[in-house]
Design a protein around this motif. Structure first.
Motif, PDB file in Angstrom:
ATOM      1  N   UNK A 166     -43.539 -43.513  32.629  1.00  0.00           N
ATOM      2  CA  UNK A 166     -42.893 -44.782  32.985  1.00  0.00           C
ATOM      3  C   UNK A 166     -42.395 -45.493  31.735  1.00  0.00           C
ATOM      4  N   UNK A 167     -41.236 -46.120  31.855  1.00  0.00           N
ATOM      5  CA  UNK A 167     -40.602 -46.867  30.754  1.00  0.00           C
ATOM      6  C   UNK A 167     -41.428 -48.115  30.449  1.00  0.00           C
ATOM      7  N   UNK A 168     -41.504 -48.462  29.186  1.00  0.00           N
ATOM      8  CA  UNK A 168     -42.169 -49.705  28.752  1.00  0.00           C
ATOM      9  C   UNK A 168     -43.672 -49.714  29.014  1.00  0.00           C
ATOM     10  N   UNK A 169     -44.295 -48.550  29.151  1.00  0.00           N
ATOM     11  CA  UNK A 169     -45.727 -48.482  29.454  1.00  0.00           C
ATOM     12  C   UNK A 169     -46.461 -47.898  28.232  1.00  0.00           C
ATOM     13  N   UNK A 170     -47.002 -48.799  27.399  1.00  0.00           N
ATOM     14  CA  UNK A 170     -47.635 -48.370  26.145  1.00  0.00           C
ATOM     15  C   UNK A 170     -48.863 -47.491  26.420  1.00  0.00           C
ATOM     16  N   UNK A 171     -49.639 -47.856  27.427  1.00  0.00           N
ATOM     17  CA  UNK A 171     -50.871 -47.102  27.715  1.00  0.00           C
ATOM     18  C   UNK A 171     -50.541 -45.654  28.095  1.00  0.00           C
ATOM     19  N   UNK A 172     -49.515 -45.474  28.930  1.00  0.00           N
ATOM     20  CA  UNK A 172     -49.133 -44.120  29.351  1.00  0.00           C
ATOM     21  C   UNK A 172     -48.649 -43.311  28.144  1.00  0.00           C
ATOM     22  N   UNK A 173     -47.929 -43.981  27.260  1.00  0.00           N
ATOM     23  CA  UNK A 173     -47.414 -43.313  26.058  1.00  0.00           C
ATOM     24  C   UNK A 173     -48.572 -42.866  25.164  1.00  0.00           C
ATOM     25  N   UNK A 174     -49.526 -43.757  24.978  1.00  0.00           N
ATOM     26  CA  UNK A 174     -50.674 -43.421  24.114  1.00  0.00           C
ATOM     27  C   UNK A 174     -51.469 -42.270  24.703  1.00  0.00           C
ATOM     28  N   UNK A 175     -51.632 -42.308  26.015  1.00  0.00           N
ATOM     29  CA  UNK A 175     -52.383 -41.228  26.667  1.00  0.00           C
ATOM     30  C   UNK A 175     -51.648 -39.885  26.500  1.00  0.00           C
TER      31      UNK A 175
END
Ligand SMILES: Cc1ncc(COP(=O)(O)O)c(C=O)c1O
Length: 432
Positions: free
Chosen positions: A180-189
């Motif tokens: 998902x765009x703009x989702x820092x937690x998903x990116x870190x995971x």
């Protein structure tokens, strides 16, 4: 006079869906697509002689409006010298130099013929340069229709996606991670799980394929940090935003917001061709020298750097680099968005808009959406009725709520006023 309906019926007999690119078919909004006969300045005319104020601008390239005299002259001159040689020409160097001069960090470019080709080649380059296969893209971002990029989000975070299109084998997209765009937690995971395997992250920094959604500065900052920490390349797909949201594209916007910010690979199209089939991808010298004939990453094209297309692109870039060009374009676009918001308020319809440079979006919602899911949950039925209301009133908007709009330098204050007046009528009709 041949009508749009007649042309559409004839087209459907020989062209799938009657169109050569799906969104032109009006499937999202219903009705008959307009068959365009000609364009001049901010206007286009359909087969029935109806004039529209054009906010599509060929989906972005026509930043000067249609038929700008300096561009027409450059194209006419180039045509007389020959259509295509399949050999290098001086204008390719000039265009490459012009692009590089405007995008710090982009030291070399290769010219191609479409944004799809540029995005596909940038991905191959990122994979070749890093020796890695997996990559991240974001839901709602479109990077052309190359197989590995036609991918829907998987069902959970940090899972790989599945094909959006029939004909794309699952094997081909199994290396594409969709977040998902703009989702820092998903990116870190995702980086926690796959960081050392990621060749790149490809992003539309100001996304125009889910209407108009900006990457938030904290999200972009973290994205840059994670890419650097894990050795993944950050690929800015600026096919739409490049030379459109600012002279230096979205890259220059984020460079102002985030000290020291720099993307690694750039993908361009649309404005750099001025309406001709031309696109490009670029990066630092060390990355670009991985390309054939210097390096092992193969990439080629019969019509790449076409002499007529480069003339069109160069003439367009020359106009947009004139002092004050983007200030005027930005002010006009902001006036349009403010006018639409004001008209909606007057009509009692919730509407929120945003713009950067000559690109804009608006939503039938109270707040600007931050990702694709929220965009798609906005009022589609209202959008569709508004779209047709505007079309009837002579204003040509993108025929789908998930597309950005474009203002050109040819749009006058009167055009904006006429658009806002039309919108007031269309908004009021929504409440009827
Ligand atoms: C951000 C982005 N990337 C890539 C593409 C693909 O470009 P083309 O349609 O020229 O293949 C598009 C097209 O709209 C785009 O908006």
């Amino acid at each position: 006079m041949t009508t749009n309906d007649e042309l559409f019926a004839r087209a459907q007999r020989v062209i799938p869906g009657g169109v050569n690119s799906p969104v032109r078919a009006f499937r999202a909004v219903g009705g008959t697509p307009r068959f365009i006969q000609r364009g001049q300045g901010a206007y286009i005319w359909d087969a029935e002689g109806q004039r529209y104020i054009d906010y599509i601008g060929s989906w972005g390239p026509m930043i000067l409006g249609h038929g700008h005299p300096a561009v027409v002259e450059a194209v006419q001159r180039a045509l007389l010298d020959g259509f295509s040689f399949g050999a290098p020409t001086e204008r390719e160097i000039e265009l490459a130099e012009a692009i590089i001069a405007l995008v710090p960090g982009c030291e070399m470019v290769r010219l191609v013929s479409s944004g799809t080709e540029a995005g596909m080649s940038a991905l191959r380059l990122a994979r070749g340069a890093t020796g890695r296969t997996k990559f991240i893209k974001f839901e709602g971002c479109y990077h052309g229709h190359a197989d590995p990029l036609l991918v829907k989000a998987g069902s959970g975070l940090a899972t790989f996606g599945f094909p959006t299109s029939a004909g794309v084998p699952e094997d081909v997209v199994k290396h594409t991670l969709v977040l998902p765009y703009n989702d820092v937690a998903a990116l870190e995971q995702a980086f926690d799980t796959h960081g050392s395997e990621l060749a790149c992250v490809m992003i539309e920094p100001i996304a125009g394929n889910m209407n108009f959604v900006r990457a938030s500065p904290p999200f972009m900052t973290r994205l840059r940090e994670l890419c650097t920490a894990h050795g993944a390349l950050l690929v800015f797909d600026e096919v739409m935003s490049g030379f459109r949201v600012a002279l230096g594209g979205a890259h220059s916007v984020y460079q102002q917001l985030i000290p020291g910010f720099k993307a690694d690979v750039f993908v361009f199209g649309k404005v750099i061709g001025g309406g001709m089939p031309l696109a490009a991808f670029g990066a630092s010298k060390s990355i670009m020298e991985q390309l054939a004939p210097l390096g092992p990453v193969y990439q080629a094209g019969t019509l790449s750097g076409n002499p007529v297309a480069t003339a069109c692109g160069l003439a367009t870039l020359k106009e947009i680099t004139k002092p004050g060009f983007f200030d005027a374009l930005t002010a006009r676009t902001q006036a349009l968005v403010a006018g639409l918001e004001g008209a909606a308020r007057e009509a009692g319809v919730p509407l929120v808009g945003d713009s950067q440079g000559g690109m804009f979006g608006f939503f039938f919602a109270d707040e600007l959406p931050q990702n694709y899911g929220v965009v798609m949950a906005t009022d589609k039925e209202r959008f569709n009725r508004f779209f047709h209301g505007m079309l009837q009133r002579g204003v040509y908007l993108a025929p789908a709520l998930y597309e950005a709009g474009f203002v050109s330098a040819a749009h006058t204050a009167d055009d904006v006023a006429a658009t806002v007046q039309a919108a007031l009528g269309a908004f009021k009709a929504l409440r009827a």
